[in-house]
Design an enzyme around this catalytic site. Structure first.
Site, PDB file in Angstrom:
ATOM      1  N   CYS A   1       0.421   8.826  -2.831  1.00 29.06           N
ATOM      2  CA  CYS A   1       0.512   7.442  -2.372  1.00 29.06           C
ATOM      3  C   CYS A   1      -0.141   7.366  -0.995  1.00 29.06           C
ATOM      4  O   CYS A   1       0.255   8.112  -0.087  1.00 29.06           O
ATOM      5  CB  CYS A   1       1.987   7.060  -2.284  1.00 29.06           C
ATOM      6  SG  CYS A   1       2.283   5.423  -1.596  1.00 29.06           S
TER       7      CYS A   1
ATOM      8  N   GLY B   1       3.297  -1.406   0.146  1.00 31.76           N
ATOM      9  CA  GLY B   1       2.116  -1.774   0.927  1.00 31.76           C
ATOM     10  C   GLY B   1       2.337  -2.739   2.072  1.00 31.76           C
ATOM     11  O   GLY B   1       1.662  -2.653   3.090  1.00 31.76           O
TER      12      GLY B   1
ATOM     13  N   CYS C   1      -5.890   3.597  -2.504  1.00 29.96           N
ATOM     14  CA  CYS C   1      -4.548   3.309  -3.024  1.00 29.96           C
ATOM     15  C   CYS C   1      -4.530   3.878  -4.426  1.00 29.96           C
ATOM     16  O   CYS C   1      -5.459   3.632  -5.215  1.00 29.96           O
ATOM     17  CB  CYS C   1      -4.289   1.806  -3.063  1.00 29.96           C
ATOM     18  SG  CYS C   1      -2.737   1.385  -3.909  1.00 29.96           S
TER      19      CYS C   1
ATOM     20  N   ASP D   1       5.246   8.736  -5.722  1.00 29.88           N
ATOM     21  CA  ASP D   1       4.547   7.473  -5.433  1.00 29.88           C
ATOM     22  C   ASP D   1       5.580   6.351  -5.424  1.00 29.88           C
ATOM     23  O   ASP D   1       6.679   6.496  -5.972  1.00 29.88           O
ATOM     24  CB  ASP D   1       3.473   7.183  -6.488  1.00 29.88           C
ATOM     25  CG  ASP D   1       2.719   5.884  -6.186  1.00 29.88           C
ATOM     26  OD1 ASP D   1       2.277   5.715  -5.032  1.00 29.88           O
ATOM     27  OD2 ASP D   1       2.595   5.025  -7.078  1.00 29.88           O
TER      28      ASP D   1
HETATM   29  N1  DGL Z   1       0.141   3.575  -4.638  1.00 24.41           N
HETATM   30  C1  DGL Z   1       0.356   3.348  -3.277  1.00 24.41           C
HETATM   31  C2  DGL Z   1      -0.806   3.690  -2.389  1.00 24.41           C
HETATM   32  O1  DGL Z   1      -1.556   4.575  -2.739  1.00 24.41           O
HETATM   33  C3  DGL Z   1       1.156   2.218  -2.776  1.00 24.41           C
HETATM   34  C4  DGL Z   1       1.235   0.966  -3.449  1.00 24.41           C
HETATM   35  C5  DGL Z   1       2.345   0.102  -2.928  1.00 24.41           C
HETATM   36  O2  DGL Z   1       3.493   0.417  -3.207  1.00 24.41           O
HETATM   37  O3  DGL Z   1       2.050  -0.892  -2.245  1.00 24.41           O
HETATM   38  O4  DGL Z   1      -0.959   3.147  -1.334  1.00 24.41           O
END
Ligand code: DGL
Length: 278
Positions: free
Chosen positions: A75, A45, A196, A12
């Site tokens: 992720c 993101g 997310c 992630d």
């Molecule tokens: N945890 C991630 C997701 O599921 C990304 C979060 C990020 O780094 O913006 O999209």
């Protein structure tokens, strides 16, 4: 490390993947695992397709070099922007016997049986929302009874989690604001995907501002169940994943920060190692 040490890799951009990881540990505790959080370059993101792809491939390659035969992209942003290219280009060219799985498809497969109104909301990062991965994948799993999909990008939620501001008034403000915006686009939504992996850490707050009767899909248990099923259907992969119950943690940021927050999210103490990517 033993010669046949071949952990399952879990990647992630930061801490969010721990919400998937803790469910993998519950469902499939016997395997060895190697978790990698790219905390130094988080959040992903708002980053471009090219950058998310480059960072994700660097991380996956690192996990492969450390013995993983199977990697889970825990992720959504990486799954939305990098998974397809990795599966279709990098693996056949460089690692034909390795596999990389994502979190979007397993989540989407649950949707037709969950929604009664046929109206679904997606909460995700800007990158995940702009990729349109969820509406496209949902259309594939329900071709004969189309489902209306409405999306809301929540760019403040990941920084809130990464900075451990979950209990702050700011967190309540942004959660309430984004949910109100989602429902103003479609009041008939009865199912929401937390698209997310950071968001389950805010689920207490999210539930507080959710209209009665709306269901939240938490990806962790779903991804864990689908991984179990995948390993059952792919004995050639299941056999090469080593099983001595090992857990290792890698972070691109300070190990002190990682260990403190990971402990909070996983409910047990963690000793990470620092690595550099790229
Ligand atoms: N945890 C991630 C997701 O599921 C990304 C979060 C990020 O780094 O913006 O999209």
């Amino acid at each position: 490390m033993p010669v046949n040490y071949q952990p399952i890799g879990v990647f992630d951009s930061g801490y969010g993947g721990l919400t998937i990881f803790r469910e993998l540990l519950k469902e499939l505790p016997e395997y060895d695992y190697l978790y990698l959080g790219d905390n130094a370059r988080n959040p992903y993101g708002n980053r471009s397709f090219e950058v998310v792809y480059e960072y994700t491939w660097q991380a996956v390659s690192q996990l492969f070099e450390r013995g993983c035969r199977l990697v889970v992209l825990a992720c959504n942003t990486a799954s939305a922007k990098a998974l397809r290219n990795i599966q279709q280009k990098e693996l056949p060219a460089f690692y034909p016997d390795r596999r990389v799985l994502g979190v979007i498809r397993p989540s989407v497969e649950m949707i037709p049986e969950m929604t009664k109104t046929g109206h679904v909301g997606i909460l995700g990062t800007v990158g995940t929302v702009l990729s349109d991965s969820y509406p496209l994948e949902i259309a594939k799993v329900s071709p004969f009874s189309p489902i209306t999909v409405v999306q809301e990008a929540c760019p403040m939620w990941v920084p809130i989690v990464e900075n451990n501001l979950i209990e702050s008034p700011g967190a309540a403000y942004f959660v309430q604001q984004n949910l109100a915006s989602l429902f103003s686009k479609d009041p008939r939504i009865d199912t929401i995907i937390l698209g997310c992996t950071h968001y389950p850490l805010l689920s207490g707050l999210i539930s507080k501002y959710l209209p009665v009767g709306v269901h939240l899909l938490d990806q962790g248990p779903v991804v864990a169940g689908k991984l179990k099923d995948y390993l059952f259907r792919h004995p050639e992969m299941e056999e090469v994943c080593s099983k001595s119950g090992g857990r290792e943690y890698l972070t691109t940021e300070s190990t002190r920060n990682f260990d403190q927050l990971a402990n909070l999210f996983l409910g047990k103490s963690v000793v990470s190692q620092h690595i550099k990517l790229g």
